[in-house]
Design a protein around this motif. Structure first.
Motif: not given
Length: 289
Positions: A56-60, A87-90, A96-100
Protein backbone atom coordinates in the motif's frame (compact mmCIF):
# COMPACT_ATOMS: atom_id res chain seq x y z
CA UNK A 1 -0.13 -24.21 -2.49
CA UNK A 2 2.25 -22.12 -4.59
CA UNK A 3 -0.58 -21.33 -7.03
CA UNK A 4 -2.80 -20.33 -4.09
CA UNK A 5 -0.13 -18.02 -2.69
CA UNK A 6 0.39 -16.32 -6.05
CA UNK A 7 -3.37 -15.83 -6.43
CA UNK A 8 -3.39 -14.34 -2.91
CA UNK A 9 -0.71 -11.86 -4.02
CA UNK A 10 -2.90 -10.94 -7.01
CA UNK A 11 -5.89 -10.40 -4.69
CA UNK A 12 -3.80 -8.14 -2.48
CA UNK A 13 -3.07 -5.96 -5.53
CA UNK A 14 -6.74 -5.91 -6.50
CA UNK A 15 -7.82 -4.84 -3.00
CA UNK A 16 -5.01 -2.55 -1.86
CA UNK A 17 -7.46 0.19 -0.85
CA UNK A 18 -9.65 -2.08 1.27
CA UNK A 19 -9.45 -4.95 3.73
CA UNK A 20 -8.96 -8.32 2.07
CA UNK A 21 -11.09 -11.15 3.48
CA UNK A 22 -8.34 -13.77 3.70
CA UNK A 23 -10.63 -16.53 5.01
CA UNK A 24 -13.07 -16.07 2.12
CA UNK A 25 -10.22 -15.96 -0.39
CA UNK A 26 -8.72 -19.12 1.12
CA UNK A 27 -12.02 -21.00 0.77
CA UNK A 28 -12.16 -20.10 -2.92
CA UNK A 29 -8.58 -21.35 -3.26
CA UNK A 30 -9.41 -24.68 -1.61
CA UNK A 31 -7.54 -24.13 1.65
CA UNK A 32 -7.97 -22.33 4.99
CA UNK A 33 -7.07 -18.81 6.05
CA UNK A 34 -5.00 -20.21 8.91
CA UNK A 35 -2.86 -22.38 6.61
CA UNK A 36 -2.60 -19.70 3.90
CA UNK A 37 -1.35 -17.06 6.36
CA UNK A 38 1.07 -19.52 7.94
CA UNK A 39 2.55 -20.57 4.60
CA UNK A 40 2.78 -16.96 3.39
CA UNK A 41 4.63 -15.86 6.52
CA UNK A 42 7.02 -18.82 6.42
CA UNK A 43 7.90 -18.48 2.73
CA UNK A 44 7.83 -14.68 2.37
CA UNK A 45 9.69 -14.00 5.61
CA UNK A 46 7.04 -11.50 6.73
CA UNK A 47 3.39 -11.63 7.85
CA UNK A 48 0.73 -11.09 5.20
CA UNK A 49 -0.43 -7.95 7.04
CA UNK A 50 3.07 -6.44 6.81
CA UNK A 51 3.31 -7.24 3.08
CA UNK A 52 -0.05 -5.54 2.49
CA UNK A 53 1.09 -2.45 4.40
CA UNK A 54 4.36 -2.26 2.44
CA UNK A 55 2.58 -2.65 -0.91
CA UNK A 56 0.00 0.00 0.00
CA UNK A 57 2.72 2.46 0.96
CA UNK A 58 4.74 1.65 -2.18
CA UNK A 59 1.79 2.51 -4.42
CA UNK A 60 0.78 5.45 -2.22
CA UNK A 61 4.28 6.91 -2.48
CA UNK A 62 3.86 7.26 -6.24
CA UNK A 63 0.63 9.22 -5.68
CA UNK A 64 2.37 11.44 -3.12
CA UNK A 65 5.33 12.22 -5.38
CA UNK A 66 3.16 12.83 -8.45
CA UNK A 67 0.82 15.10 -6.47
CA UNK A 68 -2.31 13.10 -7.24
CA UNK A 69 -4.64 14.94 -4.84
CA UNK A 70 -4.10 16.23 -1.32
CA UNK A 71 -2.82 13.91 1.40
CA UNK A 72 -6.30 13.18 2.79
CA UNK A 73 -7.51 12.06 -0.65
CA UNK A 74 -4.48 9.78 -0.99
CA UNK A 75 -4.98 8.42 2.55
CA UNK A 76 -8.63 7.52 1.89
CA UNK A 77 -7.78 6.02 -1.52
CA UNK A 78 -5.36 3.64 0.18
CA UNK A 79 -7.64 2.55 3.02
CA UNK A 80 -6.87 5.06 5.78
CA UNK A 81 -9.46 7.26 7.47
CA UNK A 82 -7.16 10.12 8.42
CA UNK A 83 -3.92 11.75 7.36
CA UNK A 84 -2.50 10.94 10.81
CA UNK A 85 -2.99 7.17 10.44
CA UNK A 86 -1.74 7.32 6.85
CA UNK A 87 1.30 9.34 7.90
CA UNK A 88 2.25 6.84 10.62
CA UNK A 89 2.05 3.90 8.21
CA UNK A 90 3.91 5.85 5.51
CA UNK A 91 6.73 6.81 7.87
CA UNK A 92 7.02 3.25 9.22
CA UNK A 93 7.72 1.97 5.70
CA UNK A 94 9.67 4.82 4.09
CA UNK A 95 11.36 6.43 7.09
CA UNK A 96 9.94 9.87 6.20
CA UNK A 97 6.51 11.49 6.26
CA UNK A 98 4.41 11.97 3.10
CA UNK A 99 4.81 15.77 3.28
CA UNK A 100 8.60 15.46 3.29
CA UNK A 101 8.54 12.99 0.40
CA UNK A 102 6.23 15.21 -1.62
CA UNK A 103 8.65 18.12 -1.14
CA UNK A 104 11.94 16.24 -1.56
CA UNK A 105 10.99 13.27 -3.77
CA UNK A 106 12.27 10.76 -1.20
CA UNK A 107 13.53 8.80 0.59
CA UNK A 108 11.42 5.87 -0.61
CA UNK A 109 11.64 2.19 0.24
CA UNK A 110 9.57 0.15 -2.20
CA UNK A 111 8.17 -3.36 -1.75
CA UNK A 112 8.16 -5.28 -5.06
CA UNK A 113 5.17 -7.50 -5.78
CA UNK A 114 5.99 -11.01 -4.60
CA UNK A 115 5.89 -14.07 -6.81
CA UNK A 116 6.33 -17.52 -5.31
CA UNK A 117 8.44 -19.98 -7.30
CA UNK A 118 9.35 -22.81 -4.98
CA UNK A 119 11.58 -25.72 -5.91
CA UNK A 120 11.38 -28.48 -3.34
CA UNK A 121 14.86 -29.95 -3.21
CA UNK A 122 14.64 -31.94 0.00
CA UNK A 123 17.74 -30.35 1.45
CA UNK A 124 16.50 -31.05 4.97
CA UNK A 125 15.73 -34.74 5.64
CA UNK A 126 12.27 -34.96 7.22
CA UNK A 127 11.93 -37.93 9.57
CA UNK A 128 8.15 -37.87 9.93
CA UNK A 129 5.24 -39.99 11.11
CA UNK A 130 1.49 -39.30 11.14
CA UNK A 131 -0.51 -39.95 14.30
CA UNK A 132 -4.28 -40.06 14.84
CA UNK A 133 -4.63 -38.92 18.45
CA UNK A 134 -7.75 -39.02 20.64
CA UNK A 135 -8.71 -35.94 22.64
CA UNK A 136 -6.24 -35.18 25.43
CA UNK A 137 -5.08 -32.43 27.78
CA UNK A 138 -1.82 -30.53 28.05
CA UNK A 139 -1.24 -29.71 31.70
CA UNK A 140 1.47 -27.68 33.43
CA UNK A 141 2.61 -24.12 34.06
CA UNK A 142 1.64 -21.55 31.40
CA UNK A 143 2.83 -18.00 30.67
CA UNK A 144 2.33 -15.41 27.93
CA UNK A 145 5.63 -14.81 26.10
CA UNK A 146 6.73 -13.05 22.87
CA UNK A 147 7.58 -15.13 19.81
CA UNK A 148 11.30 -15.26 18.94
CA UNK A 149 12.25 -16.96 15.67
CA UNK A 150 15.96 -17.68 16.21
CA UNK A 151 17.98 -18.77 19.21
CA UNK A 152 16.94 -19.37 22.80
CA UNK A 153 13.82 -17.50 23.94
CA UNK A 154 14.91 -15.86 27.24
CA UNK A 155 11.30 -15.39 28.38
CA UNK A 156 10.63 -19.13 28.12
CA UNK A 157 14.00 -19.84 29.69
CA UNK A 158 13.14 -17.69 32.73
CA UNK A 159 9.70 -19.28 33.02
CA UNK A 160 11.17 -22.80 33.18
CA UNK A 161 14.05 -21.78 35.47
CA UNK A 162 11.57 -20.35 38.00
CA UNK A 163 10.08 -23.82 38.59
CA UNK A 164 11.73 -25.78 41.45
CA UNK A 165 13.40 -29.11 40.53
CA UNK A 166 10.78 -31.10 42.42
CA UNK A 167 8.04 -29.59 40.24
CA UNK A 168 9.63 -31.05 37.10
CA UNK A 169 9.58 -34.48 38.74
CA UNK A 170 5.98 -34.01 39.81
CA UNK A 171 4.94 -33.13 36.26
CA UNK A 172 6.79 -36.13 34.84
CA UNK A 173 4.91 -38.43 37.23
CA UNK A 174 1.56 -37.00 36.09
CA UNK A 175 2.01 -37.59 32.34
CA UNK A 176 0.06 -40.59 31.02
CA UNK A 177 -0.41 -39.93 27.28
CA UNK A 178 1.57 -39.22 24.11
CA UNK A 179 3.63 -37.17 23.58
CA UNK A 180 5.60 -38.56 26.52
CA UNK A 181 7.85 -36.71 28.95
CA UNK A 182 8.13 -33.01 29.72
CA UNK A 183 6.74 -30.95 26.86
CA UNK A 184 7.28 -27.47 25.45
CA UNK A 185 3.89 -26.29 24.20
CA UNK A 186 3.10 -23.18 22.14
CA UNK A 187 -0.58 -22.23 21.82
CA UNK A 188 -2.63 -19.23 20.61
CA UNK A 189 0.08 -18.50 18.06
CA UNK A 190 -0.69 -15.76 15.53
CA UNK A 191 -1.05 -17.58 12.15
CA UNK A 192 1.17 -14.85 10.66
CA UNK A 193 3.88 -15.92 13.17
CA UNK A 194 4.91 -12.29 13.60
CA UNK A 195 8.12 -12.06 15.62
CA UNK A 196 7.33 -10.36 18.93
CA UNK A 197 3.64 -11.35 18.89
CA UNK A 198 2.45 -13.05 22.08
CA UNK A 199 1.70 -16.73 22.50
CA UNK A 200 0.88 -19.03 25.39
CA UNK A 201 3.82 -21.19 26.41
CA UNK A 202 3.13 -24.20 28.64
CA UNK A 203 5.77 -26.34 30.33
CA UNK A 204 4.04 -29.57 31.18
CA UNK A 205 2.85 -33.03 30.16
CA UNK A 206 0.08 -34.76 28.23
CA UNK A 207 -2.84 -36.40 30.05
CA UNK A 208 -5.65 -38.57 28.73
CA UNK A 209 -8.99 -36.81 28.51
CA UNK A 210 -10.40 -38.40 31.66
CA UNK A 211 -7.36 -37.92 33.95
CA UNK A 212 -8.10 -35.33 36.70
CA UNK A 213 -6.12 -32.08 36.50
CA UNK A 214 -4.56 -30.78 39.75
CA UNK A 215 -6.12 -27.45 40.70
CA UNK A 216 -2.82 -25.55 40.74
CA UNK A 217 -1.95 -26.36 37.12
CA UNK A 218 -3.00 -24.77 33.83
CA UNK A 219 -4.67 -26.95 31.19
CA UNK A 220 -5.17 -26.80 27.42
CA UNK A 221 -7.94 -29.03 26.05
CA UNK A 222 -6.89 -30.60 22.74
CA UNK A 223 -9.59 -32.18 20.53
CA UNK A 224 -9.07 -35.44 18.67
CA UNK A 225 -7.22 -35.06 15.39
CA UNK A 226 -4.24 -35.94 13.23
CA UNK A 227 -0.67 -34.84 13.92
CA UNK A 228 2.51 -34.77 11.86
CA UNK A 229 5.43 -35.68 14.10
CA UNK A 230 8.92 -34.59 13.00
CA UNK A 231 12.01 -36.05 14.66
CA UNK A 232 15.04 -33.76 14.90
CA UNK A 233 18.56 -34.24 16.24
CA UNK A 234 21.58 -31.94 16.56
CA UNK A 235 22.55 -28.57 18.05
CA UNK A 236 19.75 -27.18 20.21
CA UNK A 237 17.64 -25.19 19.49
CA UNK A 238 19.05 -24.67 15.96
CA UNK A 239 18.18 -28.17 14.66
CA UNK A 240 14.63 -27.86 15.95
CA UNK A 241 14.12 -24.36 14.51
CA UNK A 242 15.54 -25.44 11.14
CA UNK A 243 13.15 -28.40 10.98
CA UNK A 244 10.24 -26.17 11.99
CA UNK A 245 11.00 -23.80 9.10
CA UNK A 246 11.42 -26.75 6.71
CA UNK A 247 7.89 -27.96 7.49
CA UNK A 248 6.66 -24.88 5.59
CA UNK A 249 9.26 -24.72 2.82
CA UNK A 250 9.58 -28.44 2.10
CA UNK A 251 7.16 -30.78 3.87
CA UNK A 252 3.78 -29.09 3.43
CA UNK A 253 4.32 -28.20 -0.27
CA UNK A 254 5.24 -31.80 -1.10
CA UNK A 255 2.62 -33.62 1.00
CA UNK A 256 -1.21 -33.67 0.86
CA UNK A 257 -1.66 -32.05 4.29
CA UNK A 258 -2.22 -28.56 5.62
CA UNK A 259 -1.81 -27.07 9.09
CA UNK A 260 -4.86 -26.59 11.31
CA UNK A 261 -5.36 -24.50 14.46
CA UNK A 262 -3.99 -26.05 17.61
CA UNK A 263 -0.93 -26.13 19.84
CA UNK A 264 2.50 -27.09 18.59
CA UNK A 265 4.33 -29.45 20.92
CA UNK A 266 8.01 -30.25 21.38
CA UNK A 267 8.99 -33.41 23.26
CA UNK A 268 12.66 -33.68 24.19
CA UNK A 269 13.61 -37.35 23.84
CA UNK A 270 17.29 -37.05 24.71
CA UNK A 271 19.74 -34.22 25.37
CA UNK A 272 23.25 -33.32 26.44
CA UNK A 273 23.71 -32.28 30.07
CA UNK A 274 24.15 -28.63 29.03
CA UNK A 275 21.33 -28.84 26.42
CA UNK A 276 23.79 -27.94 23.64
CA UNK A 277 22.44 -30.86 21.59
CA UNK A 278 19.13 -32.68 21.72
CA UNK A 279 16.88 -35.19 19.99
CA UNK A 280 13.32 -33.91 19.83
CA UNK A 281 9.90 -34.59 18.36
CA UNK A 282 7.92 -31.67 16.95
CA UNK A 283 4.15 -32.33 16.91
CA UNK A 284 2.10 -30.15 14.53
CA UNK A 285 -1.71 -30.46 14.07
CA UNK A 286 -2.60 -31.23 10.44
CA UNK A 287 -5.59 -32.12 8.28
CA UNK A 288 -6.01 -33.35 4.68
CA UNK A 289 -5.35 -30.59 2.15
Amino acid sequence: MISALNRLVDLVEEHLGEELDVDSAARELGTTGYHLRRMFSSLAGMPLSEYVRRRRMTVAAADVVRGRGDLLDIAVRHGYGSTEAFGRAFRAVHGAGPGDVRRDGGPLRSQPQLRFRLTVEGRTPMDTRLVDHPAFRLVGHAARVPLIHHGVNPHIQRHIAALPPEEHQRLKSLGDAEPRGLLQVCDDLDPDATEGSELTYLHGVALTGDTPVPGDLDAIEVPAGRWAVFRTSGPHPEALQTAWAATATEWFPSNPWRSRPGPSIVAVLDRAADFSTATCELWLPVEPA
